[in-house]
Design a protein around this motif. Structure first.
Motif, mmCIF file in Angstrom:
data_model
loop_
_atom_site.group_PDB
_atom_site.id
_atom_site.type_symbol
_atom_site.label_atom_id
_atom_site.label_comp_id
_atom_site.label_asym_id
_atom_site.label_seq_id
_atom_site.Cartn_x
_atom_site.Cartn_y
_atom_site.Cartn_z
ATOM 1 N N VAL A 7 1.965 8.657 9.148
ATOM 2 C CA VAL A 7 0.786 8.471 8.299
ATOM 3 C C VAL A 7 -0.388 8.183 9.235
ATOM 4 O O VAL A 7 -0.551 7.076 9.742
ATOM 5 N N SER A 8 -1.155 9.236 9.500
ATOM 6 C CA SER A 8 -2.340 9.109 10.337
ATOM 7 C C SER A 8 -3.535 8.886 9.423
ATOM 8 O O SER A 8 -3.473 8.056 8.508
ATOM 9 N N SER A 9 -4.584 9.668 9.591
ATOM 10 C CA SER A 9 -5.796 9.491 8.778
ATOM 11 C C SER A 9 -6.716 10.671 9.054
ATOM 12 O O SER A 9 -6.622 11.306 10.118
ATOM 13 N N GLY B 17 0.782 -1.237 0.000
ATOM 14 C CA GLY B 17 0.000 0.000 0.000
ATOM 15 C C GLY B 17 0.815 1.288 0.000
ATOM 16 O O GLY B 17 1.761 1.455 -0.787
ATOM 17 N N TYR C 44 -10.177 2.242 15.573
ATOM 18 C CA TYR C 44 -9.183 2.814 14.638
ATOM 19 C C TYR C 44 -9.126 4.333 14.832
ATOM 20 O O TYR C 44 -8.048 4.920 14.923
ATOM 21 N N THR D 291 -0.429 -1.544 17.393
ATOM 22 C CA THR D 291 0.270 -1.297 16.115
ATOM 23 C C THR D 291 0.262 0.187 15.748
ATOM 24 O O THR D 291 1.281 0.742 15.328
ATOM 25 N N ARG E 92 6.247 -9.185 6.308
ATOM 26 C CA ARG E 92 6.320 -10.120 5.164
ATOM 27 C C ARG E 92 7.560 -9.874 4.322
ATOM 28 O O ARG E 92 7.577 -8.971 3.490
ATOM 29 N N GLY F 220 -7.550 10.506 3.165
ATOM 30 C CA GLY F 220 -8.929 9.988 3.186
ATOM 31 C C GLY F 220 -8.859 8.530 2.731
ATOM 32 O O GLY F 220 -7.887 7.830 3.032
HETATM 33 N N1 LIG Z 1 -5.907 2.834 2.930
HETATM 34 C C1 LIG Z 1 -6.575 3.846 3.468
HETATM 35 O O1 LIG Z 1 -7.754 4.115 3.084
HETATM 36 C C2 LIG Z 1 -5.933 4.698 4.530
HETATM 37 C C3 LIG Z 1 -6.548 5.938 4.827
HETATM 38 C C4 LIG Z 1 -5.969 6.731 5.811
HETATM 39 C C5 LIG Z 1 -4.838 6.315 6.469
HETATM 40 N N2 LIG Z 1 -4.263 5.101 6.170
HETATM 41 C C6 LIG Z 1 -3.090 4.698 6.926
HETATM 42 O O2 LIG Z 1 -2.036 4.411 6.043
HETATM 43 C C7 LIG Z 1 -1.127 3.509 6.657
HETATM 44 C C8 LIG Z 1 -0.760 2.406 5.664
HETATM 45 O O3 LIG Z 1 -1.928 1.674 5.372
HETATM 46 P P1 LIG Z 1 -2.259 1.040 3.938
HETATM 47 O O4 LIG Z 1 -3.605 1.534 3.548
HETATM 48 O O5 LIG Z 1 -1.122 1.209 3.025
HETATM 49 O O6 LIG Z 1 -2.469 -0.479 4.376
HETATM 50 P P2 LIG Z 1 -1.740 -1.861 3.958
HETATM 51 O O7 LIG Z 1 -1.570 -1.920 2.489
HETATM 52 O O8 LIG Z 1 -2.529 -2.926 4.629
HETATM 53 O O9 LIG Z 1 -0.309 -1.719 4.634
HETATM 54 C C9 LIG Z 1 -0.137 -1.792 6.016
HETATM 55 C C10 LIG Z 1 1.335 -2.007 6.290
HETATM 56 O O10 LIG Z 1 1.543 -2.082 7.711
HETATM 57 C C11 LIG Z 1 2.345 -3.226 7.988
HETATM 58 N N3 LIG Z 1 2.043 -3.738 9.331
HETATM 59 C C12 LIG Z 1 0.832 -3.983 9.876
HETATM 60 N N4 LIG Z 1 0.976 -4.512 11.106
HETATM 61 C C13 LIG Z 1 2.316 -4.610 11.344
HETATM 62 C C14 LIG Z 1 3.094 -5.089 12.432
HETATM 63 N N5 LIG Z 1 2.547 -5.595 13.549
HETATM 64 N N6 LIG Z 1 4.451 -5.049 12.325
HETATM 65 C C15 LIG Z 1 5.037 -4.565 11.195
HETATM 66 N N7 LIG Z 1 4.338 -4.079 10.137
HETATM 67 C C16 LIG Z 1 3.001 -4.118 10.207
HETATM 68 C C17 LIG Z 1 1.963 -4.229 6.879
HETATM 69 O O11 LIG Z 1 3.029 -5.134 6.654
HETATM 70 P P3 LIG Z 1 3.061 -6.698 7.043
HETATM 71 O O12 LIG Z 1 1.675 -7.211 7.036
HETATM 72 O O13 LIG Z 1 3.964 -7.284 6.000
HETATM 73 O O14 LIG Z 1 3.683 -6.720 8.408
HETATM 74 C C18 LIG Z 1 1.840 -3.304 5.684
HETATM 75 O O15 LIG Z 1 3.114 -3.078 5.110
HETATM 76 C C19 LIG Z 1 -1.800 3.000 7.925
HETATM 77 O O16 LIG Z 1 -1.269 3.654 9.061
HETATM 78 C C20 LIG Z 1 -3.255 3.409 7.724
HETATM 79 O O17 LIG Z 1 -3.922 3.627 8.942
HETATM 80 C C21 LIG Z 1 -4.789 4.290 5.209
#
Ligand SMILES: NC(=O)c1ccc[n+]([C@@H]2O[C@H](COP(=O)([O-])OP(=O)(O)OC[C@H]3O[C@@H](n4cnc5c(N)ncnc54)[C@H](OP(=O)(O)O)[C@@H]3O)[C@@H](O)[C@H]2O)c1
Length: 269
Positions: free
Chosen positions: A142-144, A16, A157, A116, A38, A187
């Motif tokens: 990276v918050s939200s 992501g 969350y 986490t 991973r 967002g």
């Molecule tokens: N997608 C959205 O709509 C959105 C919106 C606002 C904010 N955000 C924020 O953006 C950030 C990234 O999220 P994303 O959307 O890119 O999600 P994602 O694709 O699911 O990526 C999450 C990442 O966090 C890692 N992670 C999770 N738990 C972990 C742990 N215990 N130890 C080490 N690494 C861990 C995962 O790696 P592994 O599983 O390989 O460990 C993965 O690389 C997050 O903080 C999320 O809250 C996302």
């Protein structure tokens, strides 16, 4: 801050937004440590970083951030690999997609998300600060938008991201110019985060925004790195995100109604 030749650690770099942040740091010619659990996904992202620019360097550091010792060790190993640290990108995170009352074990879910999204951020920061003081570096979190506004089906969350804002806004005030802090508030972004919530039992009952209302992870990463380069305190993405704090003051019930409608909750209750 300048990003070329920057020594950076990106957590959550296997997928992501974090993967795109790492690749784009590579395009600037940065030296990057990639952290997540991973390994095979990290190896593939590292390959993309190295291909991005001949001067880019990528180190893969597999880690589970859910213990304080692992967070401390990750910072030590990154500093050793890079010869210091200029940029700490705290991005790893997990979410949820269910009404609070529908979660099978609400407290366990709230604790896991807090571990986490919040406690790992605090542990990484504690260990990294002496190094960032030395380099007059920056923390990007990276918050939200859910860190500054409510969203149904994201109770725990939202709590974790509000905690992140309280912590880093206060820390920024303590540090003054010694170490910069940028809080990025995306967002909806098209990443696997919702599939991960489903697979790990944190709900899949809520409807989601249509794909065309979600930003791409690459665009999100670009906006975050632009904000870091401009040394911004906070970045709110999307028009709705910029508007929501004002709407909260003027007519808080409107946000509740709009988000309930968007997530299809009224059709289900
Ligand atoms: N997608 C959205 O709509 C959105 C919106 C606002 C904010 N955000 C924020 O953006 C950030 C990234 O999220 P994303 O959307 O890119 O999600 P994602 O694709 O699911 O990526 C999450 C990442 O966090 C890692 N992670 C999770 N738990 C972990 C742990 N215990 N130890 C080490 N690494 C861990 C995962 O790696 P592994 O599983 O390989 O460990 C993965 O690389 C997050 O903080 C999320 O809250 C996302």
């Amino acid at each position: 801050m300048k990003l070329d030749d920057t020594r950076a650690l990106v957590t959550g770099a296997s997928s992501g937004i974090g993967a795109e942040l790492a690749v784009q740091l590579g395009e600037y010619g940065a030296r990057v440590c990639l952290a997540a659990r991973r390994r095979e996904l990290l190896d593939a992202v590292a390959e993309r970083v190295r291909r991005a620019k001949p001067s880019a360097v990528a180190h893969v550091l597999p880690v589970d951030l859910d213990t304080e010792a692992a967070c401390r060790e990750l910072i030590d190993r990154s500093v050793e690999a890079l010869g210091g640290l200029d940029l700490l990108v705290i991005n790893a995170g997990i979410s949820m997609n269910a009404r609070f009352e529908e979660l099978p074990d609400p407290l366990a879910t709230a604790r896991a998300i807090m571990e986490t999204n919040y406690f790992a951020a605090v542990a990484l920061t504690a260990q990294a600060l002496p190094h960032l003081r030395r380099s007059r570096g920056r923390i990007v979190v990276v918050s939200s938008l859910v860190g500054v506004a409510p969203l149904p089906t994201r109770t725990a969350y939202a709590a974790s991201k509000h905690a992140v804002h309280g912590f880093f806004d206060s820390l920024r005030a303590e540090l003054g110019a010694a170490v910069g802090i940028t809080l990025a508030c995306p967002g909806a972004v098209a990443t696997p985060i919702r599939e991960v919530s489903k697979a790990q039992g944190r709900g899949a009952t809520a409807a989601e925004l249509p794909d065309d209302e979600q930003m791409s992870a690459a665009e999100c990463a670009r906006l975050i790195l632009d904000a870091a380069r401009a040394e911004k305190r906070e970045l709110r993405m999307t028009a709705a995100g910029k508007l929501s704090p004002w709407m909260r003051l003027i007519a808080p019930g409107v946000i509740d109604r709009v988000t309930r409608y968007k997530l299809g909750l009224d059709r289900r209750s």
